[in-house]
Design an enzyme around this catalytic site. Structure first.
Site, PDB file in Angstrom:
ATOM      1  N   ASP A 135      44.918  33.258  27.446  1.00 48.95           N
ATOM      2  CA  ASP A 135      44.522  34.474  26.798  1.00 48.95           C
ATOM      3  C   ASP A 135      44.789  36.094  26.803  1.00 48.95           C
ATOM      4  O   ASP A 135      45.294  36.963  28.210  1.00 48.95           O
ATOM      5  CB  ASP A 135      43.344  34.325  28.524  1.00 48.95           C
ATOM      6  CG  ASP A 135      42.152  35.053  28.169  1.00 48.95           C
ATOM      7  OD1 ASP A 135      42.319  36.266  26.900  1.00 48.95           O
ATOM      8  OD2 ASP A 135      40.814  35.077  28.198  1.00 48.95           O
TER       9      ASP A 135
ATOM     10  N   SER B 294      40.379  41.361  35.026  1.00 48.82           N
ATOM     11  CA  SER B 294      41.784  40.388  33.718  1.00 48.82           C
ATOM     12  C   SER B 294      42.160  41.204  33.014  1.00 48.82           C
ATOM     13  O   SER B 294      41.749  42.465  32.983  1.00 48.82           O
ATOM     14  CB  SER B 294      40.053  39.875  32.868  1.00 48.82           C
ATOM     15  OG  SER B 294      39.430  38.736  33.172  1.00 48.82           O
TER      16      SER B 294
ATOM     17  N   HIS C 284      40.200  38.328  25.921  1.00 45.64           N
ATOM     18  CA  HIS C 284      39.138  38.455  25.765  1.00 45.64           C
ATOM     19  C   HIS C 284      38.129  40.183  26.378  1.00 45.64           C
ATOM     20  O   HIS C 284      37.133  40.050  26.516  1.00 45.64           O
ATOM     21  CB  HIS C 284      38.180  37.673  26.803  1.00 45.64           C
ATOM     22  CG  HIS C 284      38.568  37.478  28.549  1.00 45.64           C
ATOM     23  ND1 HIS C 284      39.534  37.005  28.937  1.00 45.64           N
ATOM     24  CD2 HIS C 284      37.867  38.740  29.331  1.00 45.64           C
ATOM     25  CE1 HIS C 284      39.078  37.411  30.202  1.00 45.64           C
ATOM     26  NE2 HIS C 284      38.576  38.352  30.631  1.00 45.64           N
TER      27      HIS C 284
END
Lengths: 110, 460
Positions: B302, B375, B266
């Site tokens: 992810d 992230s 992402h």
């Protein structure tokens, strides 16, 4: 806490304090308080947060953001400002006396 | 890094001295702190940040909030006149003055101990000098951040280092920070050394000669190094964290080889897209790269892999962990909250859960504070310095909208390591493509669903 923390814990607890501010003779006006650090014991000097003084500033909180102002003398606050500092008991009794028990203190079971 | 009960000497409680009257000598601020505060929290971001003593949705008049913000970087020097009912042993207490750590001597990631009184003067018998532990999370001049949890009323409380032992590092400026209505879980500090320097300078400028004499009694910096402060070394593994910029999106990443960076899908979602990777330590550099692999949208992992055009000189390559131990102390390093405005933040905690499918770890949970922008950042073991995983998300309650930075999820490095090694050695992406074929139980875990019931097989 691990042993590596012993000196820090001792320093923290010995120098930690609470500072409260109120208006002289006007308890209904409320009180403000924050934490502080005793940076020197003799003479007693304490550093604490400045936020509790904003209600007492003669020129209002705007004086804190005036360009180029890095400090304000104590008389920037109103005369009716009353301050108190409270700290914890000493970590060890230098005199070695047994301390008197506090009368009337108990731990009732619920 | 949670609040811990106040430390009390063994035996009977000692009588607490009564509150003593004090006088205000001066109010002071550290100009460098204010400048860094304006840079990090001001400008366009100002509306997103709140430092109030209450949650953003609590009722607080605009005027009150404005006052709090104006006073945030201000501190006060008080004098407590001698006398009163102070027990003589306190007057003779050995700690005549605190030792003050020079600015820059405590590195990022170093353990800290915060001491404050939650709720200020409310019930000092219970709350006076409550301790909380954490690490130095980030540094911008004299503006410091810690993940030690502090509460309203601890403003002005001291923050101490384990090394130099017992040295005062900073004072709490704002115990609670909120960004975009989410609790950030970091406490804003003002370094003590420049604050005391400012106090000394201010006292000399006061017309009162007594104040000037008192200034000489303010504690000096302990073992102050000559010349410039020591470099911010921090734990060596922290330097492996990089900032990854892909179009308008940015996040964190970790260098797993001199030209290979691991991040989240992402953050860098499209294969072949160009990516700019910034490293902050040992020096600030930016290197272009491109996404060689990103898991598919439906893949529970992810993950994206970025190949760089040049080596990231001096950036260490972490050792991948082979085992995970619940309860072990860990750290997350990432560019969350501040992005490029400041170096990466370090937050500490423990490995709170290792979720396994068929005896293989598929998800790691930690108690470290993790924020938007973290992230792709690395999760490290504090004991070994080994890379444990890649941070993928923190937690949000969809019903209330509340975010929980201290519950977060990472992809274990053991899931990725064999494929990464194969790609590094041969350029073969097939191992990484296998990630897209993760088994259903793994998908269930990452969707935070309950495990699938065992379906009876048809005898037909």
């Amino acid at each position: 806490m691990g042993r590596q923390w012993e000196p820090s814990t001792r320093a923290a607890v010995q120098s930690g304090c609470v500072v409260s501010a109120c208006r002289a003779g006007r308890p209904e006006a409320g009180s403000w308080s924050c934490s502080g650090v005793i940076v020197s014991r003799s003479p007693g000097l304490v550093l604490c947060h400045g936020g509790i003084f904003t209600p007492f500033l003669r020129a209002g909180s705007g004086s804190l953001t005036e360009a180029g102002v890095a400090f304000l003398p104590g008389d920037s606050c109103r005369d009716d400002l009353r301050l108190h500092v409270q700290w914890g008991p000493p970590a060890s009794s230098a005199s070695g006396h047994a301390e008197p028990e506090r009368p009337g203190v108990c731990t009732p079971r619920c | 890094a949670g609040p811990e009960p106040p430390t009390r000497a063994a035996g009977r409680p000692r009588p607490r001295p009564p509150p003593r009257p004090a006088e205000l000598l001066l109010l002071l601020s550290c100009p460098a702190f204010r400048a860094h505060f304006a840079r990090l929290f001001g400008a366009e971001a100002a509306e997103q940040w709140h430092f109030a003593n209450s949650a953003p949705h609590d009722e607080l008049s605009e005027e009150e909030e404005e006052d709090q913000l104006r006073a945030l970087g201000w501190f006060a020097l008080l004098r407590v006149p001698p006398g009163g009912e102070t027990p003589p042993e306190l007057e003779r207490a050995p700690a005549a003055a605190v030792a003050v750590a020079p600015l820059g001597t405590v590195p990022k990631g170093a353990p800290l101990l915060a001491c404050g009184s939650p709720f200020g003067a409310f019930c000092p018998d219970i709350f006076l000098n409550t301790l909380s532990r954490g690490v130095l999370s980030n540094v911008a001049g004299p503006l410091l951040l810690t993940d030690a949890r502090c509460l309203p009323g601890t403003e002005g409380g001291g923050v101490f280092a384990a090394r130099p032992a017992g040295a005062l590092v900073a004072l709490v400026a704002a115990p609670l920070c909120w960004k975009a209505r989410e609790w950030v879980g970091l406490t804003l500090l003002c370094a003590a050394a420049p604050l005391l320097r400012a106090a000394r300078a201010a006292a000399h400028r006061l017309r009162c000669p007594e104040a000037s004499a008192l200034a000489a009694l303010l504690p000096p910096e302990a073992g102050s190094p000559r010349g410039s402060p020591l470099p911010d070394l921090g734990p060596p593994w922290a330097a492996a964290a990089v900032l990854v910029e892909c179009g308008t999106v940015w996040g964190s990443g970790v260098a797993v080889a001199p030209r290979l960076v691991l991040t989240c899908r992402h953050v860098a979602p499209r294969e072949a897209s160009k990516v700019l990777v910034h490293s902050a330590t040992p020096k600030s550099v930016a290197v272009w790269g491109h996404v060689v692999f990103a898991t598919q949208e439906v893949c529970p992992y992810d993950i994206a892999v970025v190949s760089l055009e040049e080596d990231l000189d001096g950036v260490p390559t972490p050792v991948p962990a082979e085992h995970f131990h619940e309860g072990d102390p860990v750290s997350v390093v990432g560019f969350g909250v501040f992005g490029q405005a400041c170096g990466p933040s370090v937050t500490s905690g423990i490995l709170s859960a290792v979720v396994q499918v068929e005896d293989a770890p598929v998800m790691l949970q930690t108690t470290c504070a993790v924020h938007g922008g973290s992230s792709g950042g690395p999760l490290f073991s504090n004991r070994s310095g080994d890379l444990l995983g890649i941070v993928a998300s923190n937690t949000r309650d969809n019903n209330t909208g509340a975010a929980y930075p201290h519950l977060n999820f990472s992809v274990p490095i053991t899931v990725l390591q064999p494929a990464l090694q194969r790609y590094s050695q041969t350029g073969d992406l097939s191992g990484l493509r296998e990630l897209d074929r993760a088994a259903d139980p793994v998908r269930v875990v990452w969707r935070l669903q309950r495990p699938l019931p065992d379906v009876p097989r048809s005898k037909l």
